[in-house]
Design an enzyme around this catalytic site. Structure first.
Site, mmCIF file in Angstrom:
data_model
loop_
_atom_site.group_PDB
_atom_site.id
_atom_site.type_symbol
_atom_site.label_atom_id
_atom_site.label_comp_id
_atom_site.label_asym_id
_atom_site.label_seq_id
_atom_site.Cartn_x
_atom_site.Cartn_y
_atom_site.Cartn_z
ATOM 1 N N ASN A 7 0.852 -1.186 0.000
ATOM 2 C CA ASN A 7 0.000 0.000 0.000
ATOM 3 C C ASN A 7 0.893 1.243 0.000
ATOM 4 O O ASN A 7 1.722 1.411 0.898
ATOM 5 C CB ASN A 7 -0.906 -0.015 1.235
ATOM 6 N N ARG A 18 2.786 18.777 2.148
ATOM 7 C CA ARG A 18 3.281 20.069 1.668
ATOM 8 C C ARG A 18 2.546 20.559 0.424
ATOM 9 O O ARG A 18 2.949 21.569 -0.154
ATOM 10 C CB ARG A 18 4.786 19.958 1.369
ATOM 11 N N HIS A 43 -5.711 3.618 -1.722
ATOM 12 C CA HIS A 43 -7.051 3.958 -1.246
ATOM 13 C C HIS A 43 -7.381 5.360 -1.743
ATOM 14 O O HIS A 43 -6.791 6.345 -1.284
ATOM 15 C CB HIS A 43 -7.087 3.907 0.286
ATOM 16 N N ARG A 45 -9.623 8.033 -1.327
ATOM 17 C CA ARG A 45 -10.641 8.471 -0.374
ATOM 18 C C ARG A 45 -11.527 9.553 -0.987
ATOM 19 O O ARG A 45 -11.109 10.295 -1.883
ATOM 20 C CB ARG A 45 -9.982 9.010 0.897
ATOM 21 N N HIS A 50 -4.866 11.791 0.437
ATOM 22 C CA HIS A 50 -3.522 11.348 0.028
ATOM 23 C C HIS A 50 -3.497 10.976 -1.457
ATOM 24 O O HIS A 50 -3.013 11.736 -2.279
ATOM 25 C CB HIS A 50 -2.975 10.247 0.938
ATOM 26 N N GLU A 70 -8.679 0.417 -3.201
ATOM 27 C CA GLU A 70 -9.547 0.503 -2.035
ATOM 28 C C GLU A 70 -10.406 1.752 -2.172
ATOM 29 O O GLU A 70 -9.916 2.817 -2.547
ATOM 30 C CB GLU A 70 -8.726 0.586 -0.748
ATOM 31 N N THR A 100 -7.039 6.565 9.942
ATOM 32 C CA THR A 100 -6.962 5.440 9.017
ATOM 33 C C THR A 100 -8.217 4.611 9.200
ATOM 34 O O THR A 100 -9.000 4.866 10.123
ATOM 35 C CB THR A 100 -5.690 4.604 9.270
ATOM 36 N N HIS A 190 -4.117 -4.412 7.725
ATOM 37 C CA HIS A 190 -4.314 -3.272 8.614
ATOM 38 C C HIS A 190 -3.423 -3.409 9.845
ATOM 39 O O HIS A 190 -3.599 -4.304 10.661
ATOM 40 C CB HIS A 190 -5.757 -3.086 9.080
ATOM 41 N N GLY A 191 -2.446 -2.518 9.916
ATOM 42 C CA GLY A 191 -1.580 -2.453 11.086
ATOM 43 C C GLY A 191 -0.484 -3.495 11.145
ATOM 44 O O GLY A 191 0.233 -3.575 12.145
ATOM 45 N N HIS A 213 2.118 1.223 5.858
ATOM 46 C CA HIS A 213 2.828 2.184 6.703
ATOM 47 C C HIS A 213 4.184 1.687 7.162
ATOM 48 O O HIS A 213 5.193 2.410 7.072
ATOM 49 C CB HIS A 213 1.969 2.547 7.921
#
EC number: 2.6.99.2
Length: 249
Positions: A7, A18, A43, A45, A50, A70, A100, A190-191, A213
């Site tokens: 991801n 920025r 993803h 959104r 992002h 996603e 998230t 996830h995570g 991440h």
């Protein structure tokens, strides 16, 4: 053996912090593939915090592995997916104030709406996965919706205490078995981190782990290709028991 979907949302997060043009997630996806990524996940959104529309368009043209989009279950996002035609769509819950994704879809409550969207996408040749908690009623709802895949939410396992993790891992293992018995194919994410991924990768029937991440954070130190290689090695050769997190052998 589970595959690795990388991801790259957090690369776009750095750019958007920025409101500039770098780092560009599109060439970063190429580096992830060179490092061994089996797929690229983004993803898009509704608030575009992002990943941007241009990213998705360019990634569709450049990704050589698989592009997993996603997105929220909205008419706008379905229209984008039908135009871009990613290799897979994963429908996820989305709330404006969240940092998230905080949990799985309530497929049971949204069954009618989701069924229509799943049908639209899959009729157009786009496989659909639903991001859900490892709960039997939700998995049954996924089957009823016509979806062919689920992505199990690993957040409770990843964020749980040392004492809670074995229980959460058992839920993921049971959820995977239940989903497969219903005819669903299973991904998870996830995570997940370099420290906790191996037990999940070792779950029988687990097909792909979507991880972002921790890979981007590691890339700050060693570069993206190496960060992906290191995660891929852990997934390909997990050294911990999928039920108790103990060393195998």
């Amino acid at each position: 053996m589970a595959s690795l979907g990388v991801n790259i949302d957090h690369i776009a997060n750095i750019r958007e912090a920025r409101r500039t043009v770098e780092p560009d997630p599109v060439p970063m996806a190429m580096l992830a593939e060179l490092g061994g990524a089996d797929g690229i996940t983004v993803h898009l959104r509704e608030d575009r915090r992002h990943i941007q529309d241009r990213d998705v368009e360019l990634l569709r043209q450049t990704v050589r592995s698989r592009l997993n989009l996603e997105m929220a279950a909205t008419a706008e996002m379905v229209a984008i997916a039908l135009r871009v035609k990613p290799d897979m769509v994963t429908l996820v819950p989305e709330h404006r104030q969240e940092v998230t994704t905080e949990g799985g879809l309530d497929v049971v409550a949204q069954l009618s709406e989701l069924t229509g969207m799943v049908s639209q996408l899959q009729t157009s040749g786009i496989p659909v996965s639903l991001f859900v908690d490892p709960v039997a009623s939700q998995l049954r709802g996924c089957t009823d919706s016509g979806a062919r895949w689920v992505e199990l939410h690993t957040g409770r396992y990843a964020e749980g205490s040392w004492n809670d993790q074995p229980h959460e891992l058992a839920r993921l293992t049971e959820g995977t078995a239940t989903a497969r018995a219903m005819g669903l194919r299973v991904n998870a994410g996830h995570g997940l981190t370099y420290q906790n991924v191996e037990p999940v990768a070792a779950i029988p029937g687990m097909e792909e782990l979507n991880i972002g991440h921790t890979i981007v954070a590691r890339a700050v130190v060693v570069g993206l290709q190496q960060a992906v290689r290191e995660m891929k090695a852990l997934i390909q050769n997990p050294r911990r028991d999928p039920l108790f997190g103990q060393a195998l052998g």
